[in-house]
Write a protein that holds these residues in place. Structure first.
Motif, PDB file in Angstrom:
ATOM      1  N   ALA A  23      20.069 -23.354  85.736  1.00 28.61           N
ATOM      2  CA  ALA A  23      18.734 -22.925  85.323  1.00 28.61           C
ATOM      3  C   ALA A  23      18.811 -21.550  84.680  1.00 28.61           C
ATOM      4  N   PHE A  24      19.613 -20.667  85.272  1.00 29.44           N
ATOM      5  CA  PHE A  24      19.744 -19.323  84.736  1.00 29.44           C
ATOM      6  C   PHE A  24      20.391 -19.364  83.351  1.00 29.44           C
ATOM      7  N   ALA A  25      21.451 -20.174  83.231  1.00 32.18           N
ATOM      8  CA  ALA A  25      22.115 -20.284  81.933  1.00 32.18           C
ATOM      9  C   ALA A  25      21.163 -20.859  80.893  1.00 32.18           C
ATOM     10  N   SER A  26      20.299 -21.822  81.302  1.00 31.36           N
ATOM     11  CA  SER A  26      19.342 -22.394  80.349  1.00 31.36           C
ATOM     12  C   SER A  26      18.363 -21.342  79.884  1.00 31.36           C
ATOM     13  N   MET A  27      17.920 -20.480  80.813  1.00 34.24           N
ATOM     14  CA  MET A  27      17.003 -19.419  80.429  1.00 34.24           C
ATOM     15  C   MET A  27      17.653 -18.511  79.403  1.00 34.24           C
ATOM     16  N   LEU A  28      18.943 -18.212  79.639  1.00 37.65           N
ATOM     17  CA  LEU A  28      19.653 -17.347  78.700  1.00 37.65           C
ATOM     18  C   LEU A  28      19.726 -18.001  77.323  1.00 37.65           C
ATOM     19  N   THR A  29      20.009 -19.323  77.298  1.00 42.11           N
ATOM     20  CA  THR A  29      20.062 -20.019  76.006  1.00 42.11           C
ATOM     21  C   THR A  29      18.746 -19.890  75.292  1.00 42.11           C
ATOM     22  N   LEU A  30      17.676 -19.987  76.080  1.00 41.47           N
ATOM     23  CA  LEU A  30      16.349 -19.948  75.502  1.00 41.47           C
ATOM     24  C   LEU A  30      16.142 -18.636  74.764  1.00 41.47           C
ATOM     25  N   PHE A  31      16.634 -17.547  75.356  1.00 43.02           N
ATOM     26  CA  PHE A  31      16.330 -16.251  74.778  1.00 43.02           C
ATOM     27  C   PHE A  31      17.422 -15.726  73.864  1.00 43.02           C
ATOM     28  N   PHE A  32      18.664 -16.167  74.097  1.00 48.66           N
ATOM     29  CA  PHE A  32      19.715 -15.662  73.233  1.00 48.66           C
ATOM     30  C   PHE A  32      20.169 -16.737  72.266  1.00 48.66           C
ATOM     31  N   GLY A  33      19.562 -17.901  72.452  1.00 44.02           N
ATOM     32  CA  GLY A  33      19.743 -19.052  71.569  1.00 44.02           C
ATOM     33  C   GLY A  33      21.057 -19.092  70.833  1.00 44.02           C
ATOM     34  N   ASP A  34      20.968 -18.911  69.516  1.00 49.65           N
ATOM     35  CA  ASP A  34      22.114 -19.141  68.651  1.00 49.65           C
ATOM     36  C   ASP A  34      23.286 -18.229  68.973  1.00 49.65           C
ATOM     37  N   SER A  35      22.988 -17.004  69.452  1.00 53.41           N
ATOM     38  CA  SER A  35      24.095 -16.080  69.642  1.00 53.41           C
ATOM     39  C   SER A  35      24.978 -16.517  70.808  1.00 53.41           C
ATOM     40  N   LEU A  36      24.491 -17.445  71.634  1.00 52.97           N
ATOM     41  CA  LEU A  36      25.324 -17.951  72.721  1.00 52.97           C
ATOM     42  C   LEU A  36      26.029 -19.238  72.318  1.00 52.97           C
ATOM     43  N   GLY A  37      25.869 -19.636  71.063  1.00 49.73           N
ATOM     44  CA  GLY A  37      26.404 -20.913  70.608  1.00 49.73           C
ATOM     45  C   GLY A  37      27.850 -21.137  71.004  1.00 49.73           C
ATOM     46  N   SER A  38      28.703 -20.159  70.691  1.00 44.06           N
ATOM     47  CA  SER A  38      30.128 -20.369  70.928  1.00 44.06           C
ATOM     48  C   SER A  38      30.408 -20.463  72.421  1.00 44.06           C
ATOM     49  N   LEU A  39      29.584 -19.778  73.208  1.00 45.44           N
ATOM     50  CA  LEU A  39      29.746 -19.816  74.652  1.00 45.44           C
ATOM     51  C   LEU A  39      29.518 -21.233  75.172  1.00 45.44           C
ATOM     52  N   PHE A  40      28.543 -21.913  74.601  1.00 46.43           N
ATOM     53  CA  PHE A  40      28.245 -23.243  75.100  1.00 46.43           C
ATOM     54  C   PHE A  40      29.247 -24.265  74.610  1.00 46.43           C
ATOM     55  N   ILE A  41      29.847 -23.984  73.474  1.00 48.84           N
ATOM     56  CA  ILE A  41      30.945 -24.843  73.036  1.00 48.84           C
ATOM     57  C   ILE A  41      32.086 -24.712  74.032  1.00 48.84           C
ATOM     58  N   TRP A  42      32.343 -23.470  74.433  1.00 49.89           N
ATOM     59  CA  TRP A  42      33.428 -23.228  75.381  1.00 49.89           C
ATOM     60  C   TRP A  42      33.132 -23.900  76.716  1.00 49.89           C
ATOM     61  N   GLN A  43      31.858 -23.827  77.154  1.00 50.38           N
ATOM     62  CA  GLN A  43      31.516 -24.395  78.449  1.00 50.38           C
ATOM     63  C   GLN A  43      31.625 -25.911  78.473  1.00 50.38           C
ATOM     64  N   SER A  44      31.515 -26.534  77.301  1.00 53.68           N
ATOM     65  CA  SER A  44      31.553 -27.988  77.300  1.00 53.68           C
ATOM     66  C   SER A  44      32.969 -28.496  77.557  1.00 53.68           C
ATOM     67  N   GLY A  45      33.957 -27.591  77.618  1.00 55.02           N
ATOM     68  CA  GLY A  45      35.305 -28.004  77.975  1.00 55.02           C
ATOM     69  C   GLY A  45      36.068 -28.648  76.835  1.00 55.02           C
ATOM     70  N   MET A  46      36.125 -27.975  75.678  1.00 56.86           N
ATOM     71  CA  MET A  46      36.970 -28.465  74.586  1.00 56.86           C
ATOM     72  C   MET A  46      38.384 -27.939  74.825  1.00 56.86           C
ATOM     73  N   LEU A  47      39.380 -28.828  74.766  1.00 56.31           N
ATOM     74  CA  LEU A  47      40.736 -28.411  75.090  1.00 56.31           C
ATOM     75  C   LEU A  47      41.543 -28.020  73.852  1.00 56.31           C
ATOM     76  N   ASP A  48      40.892 -27.940  72.694  1.00 54.54           N
ATOM     77  CA  ASP A  48      41.641 -27.656  71.465  1.00 54.54           C
ATOM     78  C   ASP A  48      42.459 -26.377  71.577  1.00 54.54           C
ATOM     79  N   GLN A  49      43.679 -26.410  71.062  1.00 56.26           N
ATOM     80  CA  GLN A  49      44.567 -25.246  71.081  1.00 56.26           C
ATOM     81  C   GLN A  49      45.168 -25.063  69.700  1.00 56.26           C
ATOM     82  N   ASN A  50      45.563 -23.835  69.388  1.00 58.60           N
ATOM     83  CA  ASN A  50      46.380 -23.667  68.191  1.00 58.60           C
ATOM     84  C   ASN A  50      47.555 -22.737  68.413  1.00 58.60           C
TER      85      ASN A  50
END
Lengths: 307, 666
Positions: free
Chosen positions: B166-193
């Motif tokens: 719930a807290f993270a959702s509130m943050l998304t609501l207010f920081f929206g796009d600027s948290l974009g990369s954070l939520f990509i990371w949280q979704s657990g993408m295993l890509d490496q380079n």
């Protein structure tokens, strides 16, 4: 885009009384038009604000100025416009207190627009439909908006100036050939990125400038997709344009410079990786001008430096 | 002959070893297929070159292989972490995700990157570890007095996860796009380079294994029981504490490196045990091995599927698998050390307390008045005069009415479920009924792009009823053991959130409506919606007295009830449908998570509403008051931004519920 003075645009508004008003009773329509004539337009999202500002109209309510600036909105939002809250859920009470004659949106979903319509009629710029051709729709919707607010002539000159700008930017790149380019935002971890492709305005502008978009995978309704950086290997000889989001982008590049994969990429080795200044990647038509100009600068600088 | 002898000699490990070998084979086949898609088999030798020149080879060497290694290492770390938690807590379903450890670590990283980005330079793992330890500490503090009862631990973990979410959702609501990369990371993408994540994970994981190896003896002695161990002079609590810090650290390292990968820590140890690993030693070997193979297979499958369609994040895929797995595991966990079910709240016959009712009514009236009249505007907090109010009421009243109805409905549904299952922790949220209703909506969204309100209600009802029936069937088979019900509820919630995450990551346009619906906001409540919800709530309350007798005798058990000559089937079905329709209608307004269905009944009981119907009606008053207040505060505290009432209620109600659990003595 210079803002036209209030007096001048009021005069223009009268001179260009809209032909297509709402088709609901002549009297109601004329009363409504009288209010549009005073240009009380609220724009709860950036895409709406940008198009309205480009028509020389100062909205009575807009997204928070900091948010607008941080996300690269163009033209600049004049100071003193009250914030109507986040685009996810614009504050209806604030909107109502601003007494707008019309609300203009571009990226707000349909279920939210339904609620906005309880305050004032909503004009949605139907750009992001998940189909190719976002630029064409951005132009058409910009013109439609201009027609409704009685500023078709302003729109006409804006669009022709924009297309001339894009064409001029394209000429600067003629020597470059038709090598494709990726357009991405790098995530700070240096492992993932957001790639912009089909269905985005930028895709079409790049096409117009003779720079095919290198991303041929799927994209979502707004024309982007989060993917791993290693996916760049699909077109290793393309150019790579990354949107400069400041600290995050610097962090990403810092990590990538240590990556053997990154350093083996032909685009990296040949120095064909270029930043482009921040612009609103989910904006409306006004993003096209600065994007085209900056893309031309980014790509031709690169040519100059690396032959 | 030889094979027979071998089998004789190693009866304990042949099972898990064979199983692991089989998994390894699948993983290798998939990996080979995946690699062949990038590089012809004939050129695979080039991968071993010191400085590969060809780009195809570079991709294998610096993207595919490190990704494979990361999946194996993360899987092993999560498997070991899960095993430690399960062993120490004597709880077969403890693991980083169910304990809230992953959520705590992930929230800590989110907060750090928002407000203290410089801290990340010191090391992401320390911040993640701090968050993970805080989550563990909260859960343990609550469960400590109840001797770390499995139910309390898991429920605490669930609440911590929901609150962090719930807290993270509130943050998304207010920081929206600027948290974009954070939520990509949280979704657990295993890509490496590159190999940096591998060199990050490897020493930390190795250290973890060394510490576990050193602890095997004391850990094994815990098996004799705390009393015996203590009489031998073992510091039992200290051993447990060290082991749990270790489990949290392993999970935190994985979260900081690749994001949240759910349920591998649950599946690995469970599969190892099912395959025959019984002793602590063999489980410590095979649980990480099998978990590693499992994540390896999941990740390769995701990549292979990505060759044909959009690649989904690996963490999303495992979360999607986690729910069915949990459901499948439940009946197989018989005979495991599950604590005996807690006794149902045997309600002593209480007097109807007119004073309490009057107070509850007054409180509701005051909050209704505040919510509609005393609000913030650009000029600050103020009471609106009648003229100003009249124009604003058309916007405010539907929201207030929706919150009122949803709160009342959730509380009544909560009381019904607690009475029917004899389980004090039952509620629409905890049993996953709200998520079931949301699943109904997802199905609807796949059938039609823009469904009408009635269709939404019908599908949400169908989803809620189906889930409730499933819970009920499951509950009856296990004698309504609270653990099993709560776990099944978590499974349904997991399937739903996995599906929602899948739609988000695919950028599905249908997601917009679902997201709006899940945000838990009254924003989209229109006057007709509010009227329908209020009518359903009122009808539900009016229907309650018809079930007075049923509700009182249901907790007595089927045999007793039948011996009273009572046709329980029909009544039970009617009650199920009533609970389902109340849950569906309230979920449409306030989203799947709010804790009102859990808090309402408990508060009502604490205030002295003890008989079933009185508890339900009192709960309705309290639930309505809570949600009206949550909506009012949510609309105003961050003006002009608005916090959805459901999030606000979770954010306030979750910690409150944890406190309640902490205070409650067994």
């Amino acid at each position: 885009m210079p803002l036209i003075s209030r007096r001048r645009f009021l005069r223009d508004a009268v001179a260009m009384a809209p032909a297509q008003a709402l088709a609901s009773g002549a009297q109601a329509a004329s009363a409504w038009l009288a209010r549009v004539g005073t240009m009380r337009i609220a724009t709860p999202d950036r895409a709406g604000a940008e198009s309205v500002l480009a028509l020389g109209i100062k909205p009575v309510g807009a997204p928070s100025a900091d948010f607008y600036r941080e996300m690269g909105g163009t033209p600049d939002l004049p100071s003193g416009i009250p914030s109507v809250g986040p685009p996810v859920e614009p504050n209806l009470e604030v909107l109502k207190s601003l007494e707008p004659a019309m609300i203009v949106t571009g990226t707000i979903g349909q279920s939210t627009r339904r609620m906005l319509a309880r305050v004032a009629p909503v004009l949605n710029l139907d750009i992001y439909t998940g189909e190719p051709g976002a630029y064409g729709r951005a132009v058409a919707e910009f013109r439609r908006l201009a027609g409704v607010v009685g500023r078709s002539a302003v729109a006409q000159s804006y669009v022709s100036r924009l297309e001339a700008d894009i064409a001029r930017a394209a000429t600067a790149l003629r020597a470059r050939g038709d090598r494709p380019a990726y357009l991405v935002t790098l995530d700070d971890g240096g492992r993932t990125m957001t790639v912009y492709g089909r269905n985005s305005i930028m895709y079409d502008v790049m096409e117009m400038m003779g720079v095919p978009n290198a991303w041929d995978g799927r994209t979502n309704g707004f024309g982007f997709m989060p993917v791993g950086v290693e996916k760049l290997v699909a077109h290793p000889d393309a150019d790579l344009i990354y949107v400069n989001y400041g600290v995050d982008t610097t962090a990403a590049l810092g990590r990538l410079r240590a990556s053997p994969f990154w350093n083996s990429l032909p685009m990296v080795r040949a120095g064909r990786v270029h930043p482009i200044p921040l612009f609103d990647v989910f904006g409306s038509l006004p993003l096209a001008g600065p994007f085209a100009a900056n893309l031309a600068v980014a790509l031709s600088n690169g040519e100059g430096r690396h032959g | 002959m030889a094979s027979l002898v071998e089998a004789d000699r190693t009866p304990r490990t042949a099972g898990p070893a064979m199983f692991a070998l089989l998994m390894l084979l699948v993983a290798l086949l998939e990996t080979a297929a995946c690699m062949a898609a990038h590089l012809p088999v004939a050129r695979w030798g080039e991968v071993l070159q010191a400085h590969p020149a060809s780009l195809d080879v570079v991709v294998i060497r610096y993207a595919l292989l490190p990704r494979l290694a990361v999946s194996v290492l993360s899987g092993a770390a999560l498997g070991l972490s899960g095993l430690i938690f399960q062993y120490v807590l004597r709880n077969p379903v403890a693991e980083p995700t169910t304990l809230g450890v992953a959520a705590g670590a992930s929230l800590a990283l989110t907060l750090a990157s928002l407000w203290f980005p410089a801290w990340l330079l010191f090391g992401r793992e320390w911040i993640a570890l701090a968050g993970a330890l805080v989550a563990v500490a909260i859960v343990l503090a609550i469960a400590w007095r109840r001797a770390l009862s499995p139910l309390t631990v898991i429920l605490g973990g669930l609440v911590v996860t929901l609150c962090s979410g719930a807290f993270a959702s509130m943050l998304t609501l207010f920081f929206g796009d600027s948290l974009g990369s954070l939520f990509i990371w949280q979704s657990g993408m295993l890509d490496q380079n590159d190999w940096s994540a591998v060199t990050y994970l490897l020493p930390r994981l190795a250290l973890g294994f060394v510490v576990v190896a050193l602890m095997i003896r004391p850990l094994a002695m815990l098996e004799m029981g705390d009393e015996t161990a203590r009489s031998l002079g073992l510091p039992v609590r200290a051993i447990r504490a060290v082991a749990m810090v270790l489990g949290a650290a392993l999970a935190a390292v994985v979260v900081s490196a690749v994001g949240v990968i759910g349920f591998i820590g649950l599946a690995g140890p469970a599969l190892a045990r099912l395959a025959g690993a019984r002793t602590l030693q063999s489980r410590i070997v095979w649980a990480p091995v099998i978990a590693a193979c499992l994540l390896w297979i999941s990740d390769q499958t995701v990549q292979l599927a990505g060759l044909f369609t959009t690649e989904i994040p690996t963490g999303t895929a495992t979360a999607l698998l986690g729910g069915p797995l949990l459901l499948w595991l439940l009946p197989r966990l018989k005979g495991q050390a599950l604590a005996p079910p807690e006794s149902a709240p045997h309600a002593p016959a209480g007097v109807s307390r007119s004073r309490q009712i009057a107070a509850a009514l007054l409180l509701l009236a005051v909050s209704l008045w505040l919510a509609s009249d005393f609000n913030r505007s650009a000029a600050g907090w103020h009471f609106a005069d009648w003229d100003a109010l009249r124009s604003l009421l058309s916007i405010r009243l539907p929201r207030v009415g929706g919150a009122l109805a949803a709160g009342a409905m959730l509380a009544v549904a909560g009381v019904l479920m607690q009475r029917m299952t004899g389980n004090p922790m039952a509620s629409p949220e905890v049993l996953g009924i709200s998520s079931g209703a949301s699943l109904g909506l997802v199905v609807l969204l796949f059938m039609t792009g823009s469904p009408g309100k009635l269709e939404q209600l019908v599908c949400a009802f169908a989803g809620a009823l189906a889930t409730l029936s499933l819970m009920f069937a499951l509950g009856r088979r296990s004698g309504f053991s609270p653990e099993r019900l709560v776990l099944a509820g978590i499974a349904v919630t997991t399937v739903f959130s996995g599906l929602a995450a899948l739609l988000v990551s695919a950028g599905d346009p249908r997601m917009a409506l679902l997201q709006a619906w899940m945000s838990g906001s009254t924003y989209r409540v229109e006057p007709p919606d509010a009227f329908v919800a209020l009518a359903v709530a009122a009808l539900g309350c009016i229907a309650l007295p018809l079930f007075t007798r049923t509700l009182e005798i249901l907790p007595l058990g089927d045999a007793t009830v039948r011996s009273l000559g009572f046709n329980i089937g029909v009544h039970r079905l009617l009650l199920l449908m009533l609970a389902a329709v109340l849950t569906a209608a309230s979920t449409l307004i306030i989203g799947p998570i709010s804790f009102i269905g859990l808090m309402g009944p408990h508060l009502a009981r604490m205030l002295g509403f003890r008989r079933a119907v009185a508890q339900a009606l009192g709960g309705a008053l309290i639930g309505a008051t809570l949600l009206v207040m949550a909506d009012w505060l949510g609309r105003n505290v961050m003006f002009p931004d608005q916090v959805p009432a459901g999030l606000f209620a979770t954010f306030i109600g979750g910690p409150y519920f944890l406190l309640l659990m902490y205070r409650q003595r067994s």
